[in-house]
Design an enzyme around this catalytic site. Structure first.
Site, PDB file in Angstrom:
ATOM      1  N   LYS A 194     -20.318  62.954 -68.256  1.00  0.00           N
ATOM      2  CA  LYS A 194     -20.046  63.846 -67.408  1.00  0.00           C
ATOM      3  C   LYS A 194     -18.431  63.879 -67.122  1.00  0.00           C
ATOM      4  O   LYS A 194     -18.085  62.850 -66.637  1.00  0.00           O
ATOM      5  CB  LYS A 194     -20.782  63.319 -65.995  1.00  0.00           C
ATOM      6  CG  LYS A 194     -20.680  64.288 -64.890  1.00  0.00           C
ATOM      7  CD  LYS A 194     -21.390  63.887 -63.535  1.00  0.00           C
ATOM      8  CE  LYS A 194     -21.292  64.595 -62.329  1.00  0.00           C
ATOM      9  NZ  LYS A 194     -21.832  64.036 -61.278  1.00  0.00           N
ATOM     10  N   LYS A 247     -21.986  67.338 -69.312  1.00  0.00           N
ATOM     11  CA  LYS A 247     -21.701  68.138 -68.151  1.00  0.00           C
ATOM     12  C   LYS A 247     -20.143  68.329 -68.143  1.00  0.00           C
ATOM     13  O   LYS A 247     -19.519  67.218 -67.943  1.00  0.00           O
ATOM     14  CB  LYS A 247     -22.548  67.741 -67.062  1.00  0.00           C
ATOM     15  CG  LYS A 247     -22.264  68.554 -65.750  1.00  0.00           C
ATOM     16  CD  LYS A 247     -23.064  67.767 -64.503  1.00  0.00           C
ATOM     17  CE  LYS A 247     -22.675  68.627 -63.185  1.00  0.00           C
ATOM     18  NZ  LYS A 247     -23.035  67.989 -62.000  1.00  0.00           N
TER      19      LYS A 247
END
Length: 325
Positions: A194, A247
């Site tokens: 992330k 992400k």
């Protein structure tokens, strides 16, 4: 002499027959934001057609999703009470706990994944307990409360836990907590890579979770680091993650492919709020053939190696795919 099929010249049925990458609504997850109150459906200004909804409205939404063939949602809770420890996240009467109970009661076939983090629950907006000396998150203290939160959510009916805090060791800790509490069957979909990205801006409007000071660069991934990004996901796999995730998606497709080539686990991408908002604003301005660009973008995620797509476009995609088929 061998002649290669010229795919650009093929008629539609044959073109579909040899298509390498397909979108399947069964591999999409739709994010939902649940808020206290009744009859609430607040559109998020920076994210057209995305709403903060009360539990009763969420249930109406789930009926529509079921009718569209959408089988999987991921829930984010927006509590009315916040404090420095995110204590609301540890209550089985929190907004998120009550929401998953209600959804599983009325729609037992709906697979409900729970986002596991503290940024929505803390008054400072960071993803765990703060270390006052560092003025940043205390990694080890946060691990314990992440484990406790996982147990609360699993007890309330979560089908899958999705930890998004990017704390070192969080997957091993959560797996241990779940297994010791009789939830060894609950899978973990880790936000394993992330990035500290500028693409999250609209989400912080949706989740009311912008940090009150500083940023999350100390615990989210540096967008410039490829090898470290790969290592983050492989570490989570070694700790017991069942599904890995990258992400955001759009600016990191090289990382998606890098991880895909190094793991046999299912791989998800999160098509984040900034990506969504850009397409929506381009549509509003008449700059693009919206459906064509949307399909092209989501197909690129699958082509790069993603098995699962978390997207605010999921309802639109369901309608488009139903129309095409």
């Amino acid at each position: 002499m061998f002649r290669r099929l010229k795919r650009t010249r093929l008629k539609a049925p044959l073109r579909s027959l040899v298509r390498e990458t397909q979108l399947d609504i069964r591999q999409f997850i739709y994010p939902l934001f649940v808020i206290e109150g009744e009859g609430i459906k607040n559109e998020i200004p920076s994210m057209p057609d995305v709403y903060q909804m009360s539990i009763d409205t969420i249930l109406q939404e789930c009926k529509e999703l079921r009718d569209l063939g959408i089988q999987h949602i991921i829930l984010f809770g927006l509590p009315s009470h916040k404090d420095s420890f995110g204590s609301e996240a540890l209550s089985d009467q929190s907004i998120i706990a009550r929401a998953v109970k209600a959804i599983k009661k009325d729609f037992p076939e709906m697979m409900v994944t729970m986002d596991l983090c503290f940024c929505e629950y803390t008054d400072h907006g960071h993803c765990g307990i703060l270390d006052p000396k560092l003025n940043s998150v205390d990694n080890d203290a946060t691990l314990e409360i992440l484990g406790q939160q996982a147990i609360v959510l699993a007890t309330c009916g979560a089908d899958m836990i999705a930890p998004s805090a990017m704390m070192d060791g969080m997957i091993a800790t959560i797996r241990t907590y779940l297994d010791k509490s009789g939830f060894s069957h609950i899978p973990i979909m880790s936000y394993s890579t992330k990035f500290a990205s500028g693409y999250y801006g609209p989400f912080r409007d949706a989740a009311n979770s912008a940090p009150s000071f500083g940023d999350r660069n100390s615990y989210q991934e540096d967008p410039a680091n490829r090898r470290e990004a790969i290592l983050e996901s492989l570490t989570d796999e070694a700790e017991g993650a069942d599904i890995l995730m990258v992400k955001p998606a759009l600016a990191y497709l090289d990382i998606v492919r890098d991880i895909r080539d190094r793991t046999l686990l299912p791989l998800a991408v999160y098509n984040v709020s900034g990506e969504y908002a850009m397409l929506k604003n381009a549509q509003k301005a008449g700059l693009i053939d919206y459906e064509r660009v949307l399909l092209e973008t989501l197909t690129s995620f699958k082509r790069a190696g993603a098995d699962i797509i978390i997207s605010y476009h999921t309802k639109e995609i369901a309608k488009i795919l139903n129309k095409l088929h």
